[in-house]
Write an enzyme that holds these catalytic residues in place. Sequence first.
Site, short mmCIF file in Angstrom:
data_model
loop_
_atom_site.label_atom_id
_atom_site.label_comp_id
_atom_site.label_asym_id
_atom_site.label_seq_id
_atom_site.Cartn_x
_atom_site.Cartn_y
_atom_site.Cartn_z
N LYS A 231 0.58 -1.12 -0.25
CA LYS A 231 -0.22 0.05 0.07
C LYS A 231 0.91 1.31 -0.05
O LYS A 231 0.56 2.21 -0.79
CB LYS A 231 -0.54 -0.11 1.20
CG LYS A 231 -2.01 -1.06 1.29
CD LYS A 231 -3.01 -0.98 2.29
CE LYS A 231 -2.56 -0.82 3.68
NZ LYS A 231 -2.09 -2.06 4.26
N ARG B 27 -9.83 1.56 8.68
CA ARG B 27 -9.37 0.19 9.01
C ARG B 27 -10.45 -0.75 9.73
O ARG B 27 -10.39 -1.96 10.14
CB ARG B 27 -8.14 0.17 10.28
CG ARG B 27 -6.84 -0.33 9.17
CD ARG B 27 -5.71 0.12 10.08
NE ARG B 27 -4.52 -0.78 9.75
CZ ARG B 27 -3.42 -0.09 9.28
NH1 ARG B 27 -3.63 0.94 8.98
NH2 ARG B 27 -2.58 -1.01 9.20
N ARG C 16 11.09 -5.71 4.07
CA ARG C 16 10.60 -4.34 3.83
C ARG C 16 11.72 -3.53 4.76
O ARG C 16 12.10 -3.61 5.84
CB ARG C 16 9.38 -4.39 4.52
CG ARG C 16 8.60 -3.06 3.88
CD ARG C 16 7.21 -3.40 3.83
NE ARG C 16 6.43 -2.93 5.16
CZ ARG C 16 5.06 -2.61 5.27
NH1 ARG C 16 4.65 -2.41 4.14
NH2 ARG C 16 4.55 -2.58 6.32
N ARG D 18 11.11 -1.37 10.38
CA ARG D 18 10.01 -0.81 11.51
C ARG D 18 9.83 -1.82 12.55
O ARG D 18 9.69 -3.19 12.24
CB ARG D 18 8.64 -0.43 10.88
CG ARG D 18 8.71 0.75 10.07
CD ARG D 18 7.45 1.26 9.40
NE ARG D 18 6.50 0.31 9.55
CZ ARG D 18 5.43 0.57 8.52
NH1 ARG D 18 5.40 1.44 7.46
NH2 ARG D 18 4.24 -0.37 8.70
N ARG E 294 -0.43 -8.75 12.97
CA ARG E 294 -1.03 -7.67 12.07
C ARG E 294 -1.94 -8.22 11.27
O ARG E 294 -3.17 -7.71 10.94
CB ARG E 294 0.04 -6.97 11.79
CG ARG E 294 0.63 -6.03 12.61
CD ARG E 294 1.79 -5.32 11.92
NE ARG E 294 1.28 -4.23 11.09
CZ ARG E 294 1.98 -3.79 10.16
NH1 ARG E 294 3.43 -4.13 9.83
NH2 ARG E 294 1.71 -2.63 9.51
P1 AMP Z 1 0.35 0.86 8.81
O1 AMP Z 1 1.48 1.87 8.45
O2 AMP Z 1 -0.65 1.45 7.90
O3 AMP Z 1 0.59 -0.31 8.46
O4 AMP Z 1 0.17 1.08 10.06
C1 AMP Z 1 0.86 0.67 11.08
C2 AMP Z 1 0.07 0.72 12.36
O5 AMP Z 1 -0.46 1.98 12.78
C3 AMP Z 1 -1.04 -0.02 12.57
O6 AMP Z 1 -0.39 -1.59 12.69
C4 AMP Z 1 -1.81 0.15 13.70
O7 AMP Z 1 -1.21 -0.07 14.95
C5 AMP Z 1 -1.85 1.73 13.43
N1 AMP Z 1 -2.87 2.21 12.61
C6 AMP Z 1 -2.92 2.79 11.52
N2 AMP Z 1 -3.71 3.06 10.77
C7 AMP Z 1 -4.70 2.93 11.77
C8 AMP Z 1 -6.12 2.94 11.56
N3 AMP Z 1 -6.77 3.43 10.67
N4 AMP Z 1 -6.69 2.40 12.96
C9 AMP Z 1 -6.33 2.02 13.83
N5 AMP Z 1 -4.85 2.02 13.84
C10 AMP Z 1 -4.08 2.20 12.83
#
Ligand code: AMP
Length: 285
Positions: free
Chosen positions: A84, A159, A198, A231, A242
Amino acid sequence: MARATAAAQKKKKASKKRAAPKKGAAQKKPGLRKLKRVKKPALAAKPAKGIPDPKPTPRPTPDMSGRSLLPLNILLIGPPGAGKGTQAEKISSTFNIPHLSTGNLFRAAIKAGTELGKKVEPLLAAGKLVPDDVTIPIVDERLSQPDATQGVLFDGYPRTIPQAEALERTFERLGRKLNRVVLIEVPDSAIVARMSGRRSCPKDGSVYHVVANPPREPGKCDKCGTDLVTRPDDQPETVQGRLNTYTAQTAPLIAYYEPKGLLARVDGVRTPDQVFESIHSGLRR
Ligand code: AMP
């Protein structure tokens, strides 16, 4: 002798006259005269009364920038590691709309050591979702900023179903609409392998992959030269958690958006350029 000289001079004058172009003809290019003679096409004729004008309606030229599609509000959903972030950057720069990644907003808050950062840090590290009552107001605030009026690309938001419903209400209030939901599909088996390769830029959030999308210089961000890192939430032990969270809380969004006719499914098990091609044509449909 005198007669011969006079004849030679006359000949010289005549050849000079032939070589010298006529006044005003010097700038004419040979091809122009030909072009002038081209007949007007039959379509240019005036249509008879009652018959519609046969001139073809000018259609927008296919434009890779896609600016003709603006304003464009897009959601990008898919399991963690589906690519993404990479696609979001391509879409954002092609359509010139801001990339709204809630994950990046949270990571920036953690890095800056803000109250929000302190609150969400353990959740991110454990691969758990940040509660909706924290996430939704952050997105609403970002959406109200001036650069987001020509459209926005959401990456990682919504999400959960309550987040999707909240977004719908916000759009309604702002008189905007959601144009497309792009689902990048990648089977679980491919995710773990992908995420181990990654690498992310801790400064600007750019995402790379050691094999599929390597930076120009190994270990360095293409944009700012910062050392890339893995990360904490890309560590193998967090990845399975996740994926479980995605299946339980985010995957239901597919059934939420599909009946609304907004969903475009894209096969994410291809090169980033191929995936982008599919997304691009999905957005034009
Ligand atoms: P991402 O970079 O989109 O994979 O997000 C990393 C982490 O941020 C996720 O595993 C969640 O802990 C948190 N996170 C990101 N977006 C959301 C969301 N829309 N709602 C809740 N937690 C989020």
